[in-house]
Write a protein that holds these residues in place. Structure first.
Motif: not given
Length: 290
Positions: A270-290
């Motif tokens: 909910p820290v993030i969900g309040v501001h992004s809402g239902p249906g948010t999908v977020a992907l995270f990985f290690y990369g060469s740059k952001r």
């Protein structure tokens, strides 16, 4: 183990992960109207998160509050009084003032515990991106690295933790002031979905748009292909706002296209969900740059 890893609930780490890996958690608060709730529930039952997102879908008035000074004093002194050092991996300073509060508390405590090491690190990360920072720290700790080595790795690699988001309902970005009312209305009518990331300053910004839900999810998958380093050897994190089927779609595409074998998935807190809402999908990985 002479030190402990601390993070906060913005990470979205599950109770199972926290207990398995001995992570200490500092909790934000969230509100529906005047009713206060804790964003950390010490249970593997995630029904409370489903209810949280159901209430957002009903467009109930919701907000969040930073972790206060007293909470950090309690968390830090509990570790210090055991004769241990700590590293606190904090929610991005680009999205919250919580990091600055934690720094101030640590500075006040240092004269009282001069023999202890206290590291407070701004991960410039959010949601399961912060969880990925924590996961790297856990793996280093478990192989015997020192707290100094963990801190150095975080400093050297913070801008390689890649964050990619898409949302389903533009109402929540509008309510948070991230897009205008006109943009939200037009985007909803046209089926436009934003593709966003957390930048080098730790701020959430819109990078691109996609026409339709599937195209926005495919865009997340494509971003991994563009910058991920050896994805087949990574543990990729995916968060969702109570839309497990969309998460599974993204996970399946990543498995097939990039041969990724390890995933950590779960609800966006909910820290993030309040501001992004239902249906948010977020992907995270290690990369060469952001």
């Amino acid at each position: 183990m002479a030190f402990e890893i601390i993070t906060d609930t913005a990470s979205g780490l599950s109770y199972k992960y926290i207990t398995k890996n001995n992570i200490k958690m500092v909790s934000f608060k969230y509100y529906f109207g005047d009713d206060e709730y804790d964003t950390f529930v010490p249970s593997s039952d995630e029904g409370w998160l489903i209810e949280f997102y159901d209430r957002l879908r009903r467009k109930e008035s919701a907000s969040t509050a930073m972790v206060n000074e007293d909470a950090f004093v309690t968390a830090f002194t509990e570790v210090l009084n055991k004769g241990k050092d700590f590293i606190y991996l904090a929610f991005s300073s680009g999205l919250s003032g919580t990091y600055e509060i934690a720094v101030a508390v640590a500075e006040k405590l240092k004269p009282l515990y001069p023999e202890r090491k206290m590291y407070v690190f701004d991960t410039k990360s959010a949601a399961q991106g912060l969880a990925l920072n924590v996961d790297f720290a856990v793996r280093q700790r478990d192989k015997g690295d020192s707290i100094e080595q963990i801190y150095k790795w975080q400093c050297d690699n913070v801008l390689k933790i890649c964050h990619w988001f898409t949302v389903d309902d533009l109402f929540f970005l509008k309510r948070g002031g991230r897009i205008s009312g006109a943009t939200a209305v037009a985007g909803t009518v046209l089926g436009i979905k934003p593709v966003m990331h957390v930048d080098d300053d730790g701020k959430l910004i819109k990078v691109d748009t996609a026409r339709g839900r599937k195209a926005s999810l495919d865009a997340l998958v494509a971003k991994l292909g563009e910058t991920a380093i050896s994805p087949e050897n990574q543990r990729v994190f995916i968060g969702h706002g109570d839309c497990i089927n969309d998460l599974k779609y993204v996970q399946k595409q990543i498995k097939e296209k990039y041969n990724v074998k390890e995933f950590e998935t779960g609800f966006i807190n909910p820290v993030i969900g309040v501001h992004s809402g239902p249906g948010t999908v977020a992907l995270f990985f290690y990369g060469s740059k952001r």
